[in-house]
Design an enzyme around this catalytic site. Structure first.
Site, PDB file in Angstrom:
ATOM      1  N   TYR A  20      17.580   6.504   0.046  1.00 53.72           N
ATOM      2  CA  TYR A  20      16.767   5.641   0.910  1.00 53.72           C
ATOM      3  C   TYR A  20      16.756   6.156   2.352  1.00 53.72           C
ATOM      4  CZ  TYR A  20      15.501   1.461   3.596  1.00 53.72           C
ATOM      5  OH  TYR A  20      14.922   0.579   4.479  1.00 53.72           O
TER       6      TYR A  20
HETATM    7  P1  NAP Z   1      10.191  -6.731   0.525  1.00 56.73           P
HETATM    8  O1  NAP Z   1      10.341  -8.156   0.889  1.00 56.73           O
HETATM    9  O2  NAP Z   1      10.809  -6.230  -0.740  1.00 56.73           O
HETATM   10  O3  NAP Z   1       8.647  -6.324   0.550  1.00 56.73           O
HETATM   11  C1  NAP Z   1       8.277  -5.042   0.145  1.00 56.73           C
HETATM   12  C2  NAP Z   1       6.770  -4.948   0.150  1.00 56.73           C
HETATM   13  O4  NAP Z   1       6.426  -3.619  -0.309  1.00 56.73           O
HETATM   14  C3  NAP Z   1       6.119  -5.946  -0.767  1.00 56.73           C
HETATM   15  O5  NAP Z   1       4.989  -6.476  -0.133  1.00 56.73           O
HETATM   16  C4  NAP Z   1       5.719  -5.109  -1.965  1.00 56.73           C
HETATM   17  O6  NAP Z   1       4.495  -5.599  -2.479  1.00 56.73           O
HETATM   18  C5  NAP Z   1       5.476  -3.733  -1.364  1.00 56.73           C
HETATM   19  N1  NAP Z   1       5.652  -2.684  -2.362  1.00 56.73           N
HETATM   20  C6  NAP Z   1       6.798  -2.347  -3.009  1.00 56.73           C
HETATM   21  N2  NAP Z   1       6.553  -1.359  -3.883  1.00 56.73           N
HETATM   22  C7  NAP Z   1       5.225  -1.093  -3.803  1.00 56.73           C
HETATM   23  C8  NAP Z   1       4.363  -0.168  -4.459  1.00 56.73           C
HETATM   24  N3  NAP Z   1       4.805   0.669  -5.397  1.00 56.73           N
HETATM   25  N4  NAP Z   1       3.053  -0.142  -4.108  1.00 56.73           N
HETATM   26  C9  NAP Z   1       2.572  -0.977  -3.157  1.00 56.73           C
HETATM   27  N5  NAP Z   1       3.340  -1.874  -2.505  1.00 56.73           N
HETATM   28  C10 NAP Z   1       4.649  -1.929  -2.824  1.00 56.73           C
HETATM   29  O7  NAP Z   1      10.779  -5.760   1.666  1.00 56.73           O
HETATM   30  P2  NAP Z   1      11.098  -5.975   3.231  1.00 56.73           P
HETATM   31  O8  NAP Z   1      12.531  -6.306   3.338  1.00 56.73           O
HETATM   32  O9  NAP Z   1      10.071  -6.834   3.854  1.00 56.73           O
HETATM   33  O10 NAP Z   1      10.937  -4.463   3.735  1.00 56.73           O
HETATM   34  C11 NAP Z   1       9.718  -3.972   4.267  1.00 56.73           C
HETATM   35  C12 NAP Z   1       9.976  -2.610   4.868  1.00 56.73           C
HETATM   36  O11 NAP Z   1      10.992  -2.711   5.863  1.00 56.73           O
HETATM   37  C13 NAP Z   1      10.447  -1.548   3.879  1.00 56.73           C
HETATM   38  O12 NAP Z   1       9.827  -0.309   4.151  1.00 56.73           O
HETATM   39  C14 NAP Z   1      11.937  -1.469   4.150  1.00 56.73           C
HETATM   40  O13 NAP Z   1      12.486  -0.205   3.813  1.00 56.73           O
HETATM   41  C15 NAP Z   1      11.986  -1.745   5.630  1.00 56.73           C
HETATM   42  N6  NAP Z   1      13.272  -2.276   6.097  1.00 56.73           N
HETATM   43  C16 NAP Z   1      13.726  -3.492   5.662  1.00 56.73           C
HETATM   44  C17 NAP Z   1      14.958  -3.971   6.108  1.00 56.73           C
HETATM   45  C18 NAP Z   1      15.509  -5.305   5.673  1.00 56.73           C
HETATM   46  O14 NAP Z   1      16.718  -5.564   5.936  1.00 56.73           O
HETATM   47  N7  NAP Z   1      14.738  -6.178   5.045  1.00 56.73           N
HETATM   48  C19 NAP Z   1      15.714  -3.192   7.004  1.00 56.73           C
HETATM   49  C20 NAP Z   1      15.226  -1.969   7.414  1.00 56.73           C
HETATM   50  C21 NAP Z   1      13.997  -1.528   6.964  1.00 56.73           C
HETATM   51  P3  NAP Z   1       4.250  -6.003  -4.017  1.00 56.73           P
HETATM   52  O15 NAP Z   1       5.516  -6.552  -4.568  1.00 56.73           O
HETATM   53  O16 NAP Z   1       3.097  -6.936  -3.972  1.00 56.73           O
HETATM   54  O17 NAP Z   1       3.860  -4.700  -4.624  1.00 56.73           O
END
Ligand code: NAP
Length: 248
Positions: free
Chosen positions: A156
């Site tokens: 990751y």
């Molecule tokens: P999340 O709640 O799991 O949401 C992930 C999103 O990505 C969902 O809308 C999902 O949409 C979409 N997605 C996943 N696989 C996909 C695919 N194959 N094709 C198209 N869309 C896809 O995640 P989050 O925590 O909000 O994270 C969002 C971003 O922030 C990510 O890039 C993550 O690495 C980054 N981030 C998060 C954190 C944290 O602590 N939450 C920290 C640092 C960075 P569907 O399910 O509708 O496909």
């Protein structure tokens, strides 16, 4: 409704959940027409309905970002259906953790496909149009795990480190043509994607100056800021929104 982004269209990937959904809502609140994208149509439509109820403009485009073709297809459908794309938020991502020696080639391919390849070909498809208009903003969502060597985060963290470098490379490539490319680097944030990791999030957050887990809205606010002209002199920046975790 604020007019900061009125007359612009923003494409947000992964906008059916968590940080992406909060970013879509915030960009719409600032006046952008938002293309909400993800795989889950029902959750996507809910986000669109919420934005419309609040007086904003949005539409949903489904897309599984699994390769270059799916990224190019999403970009082209967004252009066809929304006219043009002025703001791209590369937010969709997956974040599995585990030992390097237990990581399969399939895991490797899927993490790099969504976290690196999809943003790469979305930018390839959309940045030249922005450059030809002389105006545009791209915001990549990376992570503090791209900055720190953390056990279990090799796959990751390295994928997001690639996105960090791409942010700077694209700033150099498209910045001279009026396209600002920046990244937001979140720390531990409460979303659907981290819902089973509450204790881990709290443990990571406890080492930060803020001492707490962040909200999707706090990350979204930074994403929206970088998309606006208020950030007009900011190119190639990696904005840490992590409660100060990477500062100490
Ligand atoms: P999340 O709640 O799991 O949401 C992930 C999103 O990505 C969902 O809308 C999902 O949409 C979409 N997605 C996943 N696989 C996909 C695919 N194959 N094709 C198209 N869309 C896809 O995640 P989050 O925590 O909000 O994270 C969002 C971003 O922030 C990510 O890039 C993550 O690495 C980054 N981030 C998060 C954190 C944290 O602590 N939450 C920290 C640092 C960075 P569907 O399910 O509708 O496909």
């Amino acid at each position: 409704m604020s007019a900061e982004l009125s007359g612009t269209t923003a494409l947000v990937t992964g906008a059916t959940s968590g940080i992406g959904r909060a970013a879509a809502i915030e960009l719409a609140r600032r006046g952008a027409k938002v293309v909400v994208s993800g795989r889950d149509e029902a959750r996507g439509q809910q986000v669109v309905d919420g934005i419309r109820e609040a007086g904003g403009e949005a539409l949903f485009l489904a897309g599984d970002l699994s390769d270059a073709a799916s990224a190019r297809s999403l970009a082209n459908r967004a252009k066809e259906q929304a006219g043009q794309v002025d703001v791209l938020v590369n937010n969709a991502g997956i974040f599995p953790v585990g030992p390097t020696h237990e990581t399969s080639e399939q895991d490797f391919e899927s993490v790099y496909a969504i976290n690196v390849k999809a943003p790469f070909f979305l930018v390839a498809e959309l940045a030249p149009d922005m450059a030809s208009r002389g105006h545009g903003a791209i915001v990549n969502v990376t992570t503090m795990a791209a900055e720190l060597g953390a056990s279990g985060a090799s796959l990751y963290g390295s994928s997001k480190a690639a996105l960090t470098l791409l942010t700077k490379a694209w700033a150099a490539e498209y910045g001279p043509f009026g396209v600002r490319v920046n990244a937001v680097s979140p720390g531990p944030t409460r979303t659907e994607g981290t819902s089973g990791m509450e204790e881990k999030l709290k443990a990571i957050a406890s080492a930060s100056p803020a001492g707490r887990v962040g909200t999707a809205e706090e990350i979204a606010s930074a994403i929206a800021y970088l998309a606006t002209d208020a950030a007009g002199f900011i190119h190639g920046a990696i904005l840490a929104v992590d409660g100060g975790r990477t500062a100490v």
